[in-house]
Design a protein around this motif. Structure first.
Motif, PDB file in Angstrom:
ATOM      1  N   ARG A 174      -0.755  13.074 -50.729  1.00  0.00           N
ATOM      2  CA  ARG A 174      -1.482  14.331 -50.608  1.00  0.00           C
ATOM      3  C   ARG A 174      -1.376  14.870 -49.178  1.00  0.00           C
ATOM      4  NH1 ARG A 174      -3.121  16.764 -55.437  1.00  0.00           N
ATOM      5  NH2 ARG A 174      -4.049  15.211 -56.821  1.00  0.00           N
ATOM      6  N   ALA A 175      -1.251  16.166 -49.060  1.00  0.00           N
ATOM      7  CA  ALA A 175      -1.206  16.808 -47.751  1.00  0.00           C
ATOM      8  C   ALA A 175      -2.613  16.967 -47.191  1.00  0.00           C
ATOM      9  CB  ALA A 175      -0.531  18.168 -47.861  1.00  0.00           C
ATOM     10  N   THR A 176      -2.719  16.984 -45.868  1.00  0.00           N
ATOM     11  CA  THR A 176      -3.966  17.283 -45.176  1.00  0.00           C
ATOM     12  C   THR A 176      -3.696  18.413 -44.184  1.00  0.00           C
ATOM     13  OG1 THR A 176      -3.653  15.811 -43.279  1.00  0.00           O
ATOM     14  CG2 THR A 176      -4.532  14.823 -45.320  1.00  0.00           C
ATOM     15  N   ASN A 177      -4.743  18.896 -43.553  1.00  0.00           N
ATOM     16  CA  ASN A 177      -4.565  19.973 -42.584  1.00  0.00           C
ATOM     17  C   ASN A 177      -3.718  19.547 -41.391  1.00  0.00           C
ATOM     18  OD1 ASN A 177      -6.058  21.622 -44.211  1.00  0.00           O
ATOM     19  ND2 ASN A 177      -7.880  21.671 -42.915  1.00  0.00           N
ATOM     20  N   ASP A 178      -3.582  18.237 -41.182  1.00  0.00           N
ATOM     21  CA  ASP A 178      -2.701  17.749 -40.110  1.00  0.00           C
ATOM     22  C   ASP A 178      -1.229  17.972 -40.434  1.00  0.00           C
ATOM     23  OD1 ASP A 178      -4.886  16.877 -38.636  1.00  0.00           O
ATOM     24  OD2 ASP A 178      -4.822  14.850 -39.466  1.00  0.00           O
ATOM     25  N   ASP A 179      -0.942  18.331 -41.681  1.00  0.00           N
ATOM     26  CA  ASP A 179       0.446  18.524 -42.113  1.00  0.00           C
ATOM     27  C   ASP A 179       0.896  19.983 -42.047  1.00  0.00           C
ATOM     28  OD1 ASP A 179       1.068  15.784 -42.893  1.00  0.00           O
ATOM     29  OD2 ASP A 179      -0.348  16.096 -44.545  1.00  0.00           O
ATOM     30  N   VAL A 180       0.117  20.833 -41.417  1.00  0.00           N
ATOM     31  CA  VAL A 180       0.431  22.263 -41.388  1.00  0.00           C
ATOM     32  C   VAL A 180       1.855  22.521 -40.898  1.00  0.00           C
ATOM     33  CG1 VAL A 180      -0.047  24.410 -40.145  1.00  0.00           C
ATOM     34  CG2 VAL A 180      -1.907  23.188 -41.261  1.00  0.00           C
ATOM     35  N   GLY A 228       2.897  31.774 -41.809  1.00  0.00           N
ATOM     36  CA  GLY A 228       2.193  31.207 -40.669  1.00  0.00           C
ATOM     37  C   GLY A 228       1.131  30.194 -41.042  1.00  0.00           C
ATOM     38  N   VAL A 229       0.354  29.792 -40.041  1.00  0.00           N
ATOM     39  CA  VAL A 229      -0.610  28.703 -40.164  1.00  0.00           C
ATOM     40  C   VAL A 229      -1.657  28.971 -41.236  1.00  0.00           C
ATOM     41  CG1 VAL A 229      -2.469  27.473 -38.979  1.00  0.00           C
ATOM     42  CG2 VAL A 229      -0.284  27.873 -37.805  1.00  0.00           C
ATOM     43  N   ASP A 230      -2.207  30.180 -41.288  1.00  0.00           N
ATOM     44  CA  ASP A 230      -3.262  30.471 -42.264  1.00  0.00           C
ATOM     45  C   ASP A 230      -2.736  30.341 -43.692  1.00  0.00           C
ATOM     46  OD1 ASP A 230      -5.598  31.333 -40.550  1.00  0.00           O
ATOM     47  OD2 ASP A 230      -4.043  32.668 -39.798  1.00  0.00           O
ATOM     48  N   TRP A 231      -1.504  30.784 -43.911  1.00  0.00           N
ATOM     49  CA  TRP A 231      -0.901  30.605 -45.239  1.00  0.00           C
ATOM     50  C   TRP A 231      -0.798  29.115 -45.560  1.00  0.00           C
ATOM     51  CZ3 TRP A 231       3.240  27.721 -46.623  1.00  0.00           C
ATOM     52  CH2 TRP A 231       3.641  27.818 -47.971  1.00  0.00           C
ATOM     53  N   ALA A 232      -0.374  28.300 -44.603  1.00  0.00           N
ATOM     54  CA  ALA A 232      -0.203  26.864 -44.839  1.00  0.00           C
ATOM     55  C   ALA A 232      -1.529  26.191 -45.178  1.00  0.00           C
ATOM     56  CB  ALA A 232       0.428  26.204 -43.620  1.00  0.00           C
ATOM     57  N   LEU A 233      -2.601  26.563 -44.494  1.00  0.00           N
ATOM     58  CA  LEU A 233      -3.917  25.997 -44.796  1.00  0.00           C
ATOM     59  C   LEU A 233      -4.339  26.348 -46.213  1.00  0.00           C
ATOM     60  CD1 LEU A 233      -5.714  26.748 -41.410  1.00  0.00           C
ATOM     61  CD2 LEU A 233      -5.043  24.493 -42.276  1.00  0.00           C
ATOM     62  N   ASP A 234      -4.049  27.568 -46.617  1.00  0.00           N
ATOM     63  CA  ASP A 234      -4.349  28.009 -47.976  1.00  0.00           C
ATOM     64  C   ASP A 234      -3.521  27.217 -48.986  1.00  0.00           C
ATOM     65  OD1 ASP A 234      -5.769  30.056 -49.642  1.00  0.00           O
ATOM     66  OD2 ASP A 234      -3.724  30.619 -50.167  1.00  0.00           O
ATOM     67  N   PHE A 235      -2.258  27.014 -48.677  1.00  0.00           N
ATOM     68  CA  PHE A 235      -1.366  26.254 -49.554  1.00  0.00           C
ATOM     69  C   PHE A 235      -1.860  24.826 -49.724  1.00  0.00           C
ATOM     70  CE2 PHE A 235       2.217  23.410 -50.240  1.00  0.00           C
ATOM     71  CZ  PHE A 235       2.916  24.035 -51.263  1.00  0.00           C
ATOM     72  N   ILE A 236      -2.300  24.207 -48.647  1.00  0.00           N
ATOM     73  CA  ILE A 236      -2.720  22.806 -48.683  1.00  0.00           C
ATOM     74  C   ILE A 236      -3.926  22.613 -49.591  1.00  0.00           C
ATOM     75  CG2 ILE A 236      -3.775  20.971 -47.295  1.00  0.00           C
ATOM     76  CD1 ILE A 236      -1.903  21.910 -44.985  1.00  0.00           C
ATOM     77  N   GLN A 237      -4.889  23.522 -49.549  1.00  0.00           N
ATOM     78  CA  GLN A 237      -6.122  23.313 -50.321  1.00  0.00           C
ATOM     79  C   GLN A 237      -6.039  23.841 -51.745  1.00  0.00           C
ATOM     80  OE1 GLN A 237      -9.553  25.322 -48.660  1.00  0.00           O
ATOM     81  NE2 GLN A 237      -9.228  27.050 -50.030  1.00  0.00           N
ATOM     82  N   GLY A 238      -5.053  24.682 -52.048  1.00  0.00           N
ATOM     83  CA  GLY A 238      -4.907  25.213 -53.398  1.00  0.00           C
ATOM     84  C   GLY A 238      -5.717  26.472 -53.622  1.00  0.00           C
ATOM     85  N   PRO A 293      -6.469  29.357 -57.141  1.00  0.00           N
ATOM     86  CA  PRO A 293      -7.838  29.723 -56.788  1.00  0.00           C
ATOM     87  C   PRO A 293      -8.805  28.550 -56.753  1.00  0.00           C
ATOM     88  CG  PRO A 293      -7.449  30.226 -59.087  1.00  0.00           C
ATOM     89  CD  PRO A 293      -6.141  29.745 -58.541  1.00  0.00           C
ATOM     90  N   GLU A 294      -8.478  27.451 -57.420  1.00  0.00           N
ATOM     91  CA  GLU A 294      -9.384  26.318 -57.456  1.00  0.00           C
ATOM     92  C   GLU A 294      -8.844  25.190 -56.582  1.00  0.00           C
ATOM     93  OE1 GLU A 294     -10.045  25.463 -61.621  1.00  0.00           O
ATOM     94  OE2 GLU A 294     -10.375  27.591 -62.045  1.00  0.00           O
ATOM     95  N   PRO A 295      -9.716  24.359 -56.047  1.00  0.00           N
ATOM     96  CA  PRO A 295      -9.254  23.309 -55.130  1.00  0.00           C
ATOM     97  C   PRO A 295      -8.285  22.334 -55.795  1.00  0.00           C
ATOM     98  CG  PRO A 295     -11.653  23.558 -55.031  1.00  0.00           C
ATOM     99  CD  PRO A 295     -11.180  24.357 -56.201  1.00  0.00           C
ATOM    100  N   TYR A 296      -7.167  22.132 -55.136  1.00  0.00           N
ATOM    101  CA  TYR A 296      -6.186  21.141 -55.590  1.00  0.00           C
ATOM    102  C   TYR A 296      -5.304  20.830 -54.387  1.00  0.00           C
ATOM    103  CZ  TYR A 296      -2.536  18.743 -58.189  1.00  0.00           C
ATOM    104  OH  TYR A 296      -1.650  17.784 -58.648  1.00  0.00           O
ATOM    105  N   GLN A 297      -5.399  19.622 -53.876  1.00  0.00           N
ATOM    106  CA  GLN A 297      -4.688  19.267 -52.652  1.00  0.00           C
ATOM    107  C   GLN A 297      -3.182  19.215 -52.895  1.00  0.00           C
ATOM    108  OE1 GLN A 297      -6.954  19.179 -50.449  1.00  0.00           O
ATOM    109  NE2 GLN A 297      -6.021  18.466 -48.553  1.00  0.00           N
ATOM    110  N   ALA A 298      -2.427  19.837 -51.996  1.00  0.00           N
ATOM    111  CA  ALA A 298      -0.971  19.881 -52.112  1.00  0.00           C
ATOM    112  C   ALA A 298      -0.354  18.489 -51.958  1.00  0.00           C
ATOM    113  CB  ALA A 298      -0.396  20.828 -51.064  1.00  0.00           C
ATOM    114  N   TRP A 299       0.897  18.386 -52.427  1.00  0.00           N
ATOM    115  CA  TRP A 299       1.647  17.134 -52.346  1.00  0.00           C
ATOM    116  C   TRP A 299       2.815  17.275 -51.372  1.00  0.00           C
ATOM    117  CZ3 TRP A 299       0.432  12.596 -54.853  1.00  0.00           C
ATOM    118  CH2 TRP A 299      -0.463  12.663 -55.929  1.00  0.00           C
ATOM    119  N   LEU A 300       3.142  16.152 -50.720  1.00  0.00           N
ATOM    120  CA  LEU A 300       4.364  16.005 -49.932  1.00  0.00           C
ATOM    121  C   LEU A 300       5.198  14.916 -50.582  1.00  0.00           C
ATOM    122  CD1 LEU A 300       2.713  15.979 -46.414  1.00  0.00           C
ATOM    123  CD2 LEU A 300       4.346  17.694 -47.171  1.00  0.00           C
TER     124      LEU A 300
END
Length: 300
Positions: free
Chosen positions: A5-11, A33-43, A45-52
């Motif tokens: 799972r990705a975290t905000n440290d993976d931006v 940019g960074v704000d898009w990446a943070l949005d991508f990581i958390q999913g 419309p509903e929360p779902y953590q991104a994968w690496l």
């Protein structure tokens, strides 16, 4: 293949992979940019953590993805990117399809890719996906334009997302303007508010609502996700059914042009469904927007 799972440290890593993929197939779009990446990581419309995804736990990831589930629609809007030099897309998409089945068996699986990405399109077709829509990315240049003169009997207001009354106005306008549009997901007010207040992108967004004689008539939602490239973005433009045909869509779009031009931005981008029956594409072309690239949306 190893998945974590990705975290905000993976931006930075998320942006490296996504932007490498996008610049390979649509270099004229620029980077995210960074704000898009943070949005991508958390999913969304509903929360779902991104994968690496990587070869091993210790190796550098070569692909990223988020299923972006919607329980209301019983649908995933998967977003998956892979390094251009890695020829494992079929394996990557299969991984996410299996994850989707484990998360919610029987839900629809939707996914989009750039029309220029021949390999991506072919893998999806080989896996049995069918095209359900095409979307265009449009852009216009900005040259110091001012905001337009406000029409008679019209006022505008910047929505405060932490005001329930403001959010109710926006929520109801969205339902009115888009309730019959392809792919639109109606949500209860409380869920809509929770999603928007959780979304990192709303920290760099503005929603301007237009009123005619005090009655909410339309809105435009803009954000600064590409501010690092001096590019503004129109996330959504809607006019209530009873107020369509009065030029309010054009006014709101001209307002966005003026807002970004006066801030020193050089470009303004937006997206449009090529099958939109509201005349949106004609309006955008009239306002000087031109097609930059096209996206193909698939469903399984």
């Amino acid at each position: 293949m190893f998945a974590r799972r990705a975290t905000n440290d993976d931006v930075d890593l998320i942006l490296e992979i996504f932007n490498a993929h996008q610049m390979h197939v649509a270099p004229n779009l620029g980077t995210n940019g960074v704000d898009w990446a943070l949005d991508f990581i958390q999913g969304y419309p509903e929360p779902y953590q991104a994968w690496l995804l990587s070869d091993t736990e210790d190796s550098i990831p070569f692909a990223i993805g988020n299923l972006n589930p919607s329980s209301n629609a019983k649908r995933f809007m998967a977003a998956i990117s892979i390094r251009p030099e890695v020829d494992r897309l079929d394996e990557v998409i299969t991984f996410f399809r299996k994850e989707a089945e484990e998360f919610a068996e029987g839900w629809a699986f939707w996914i989009s890719c750039n029309a220029n990405d021949e390999k991506y399109n072919q893998v999806l077709l080989n896996q049995g996906f069918k095209v359900n829509r095409y979307f265009n990315s449009l852009r216009r240049e900005l040259n110091g334009e001012s905001e337009p003169e406000i029409p008679e009997n019209v006022t505008t207001k910047l929505i405060d997302i932490y005001s329930d009354s403001d959010m109710k106005i926006w929520h109801d306008l969205r339902l009115d303007a888009f309730g019959k549009h392809f792919g639109f997901i109606p949500r209860p007010f409380e869920q809509f508010v929770e999603i928007m207040r959780r979304d990192p992108m709303m920290k760099i967004a503005e929603v301007h609502v237009l009123f005619e004689n005090g009655v909410p008539a339309g809105y435009i939602w803009i954000n600064d996700e590409a501010a690092h490239e001096l590019t503004g973005y129109v996330a959504n433009l809607g006019v209530a059914y009873a107020f369509q045909g009065r030029g309010y869509g054009q006014y709101l779009l001209a307002k966005a042009v003026g807002i970004y031009a006066q801030r020193g931005f050089k470009l303004l981008d937006l997206g449009v469904d090529t099958a939109n029956e509201s005349g949106a594409l004609r309006l955008y072309e009239k306002m000087g927007f031109k097609v930059v690239t096209t996206w193909t949306q698939y469903e399984d």
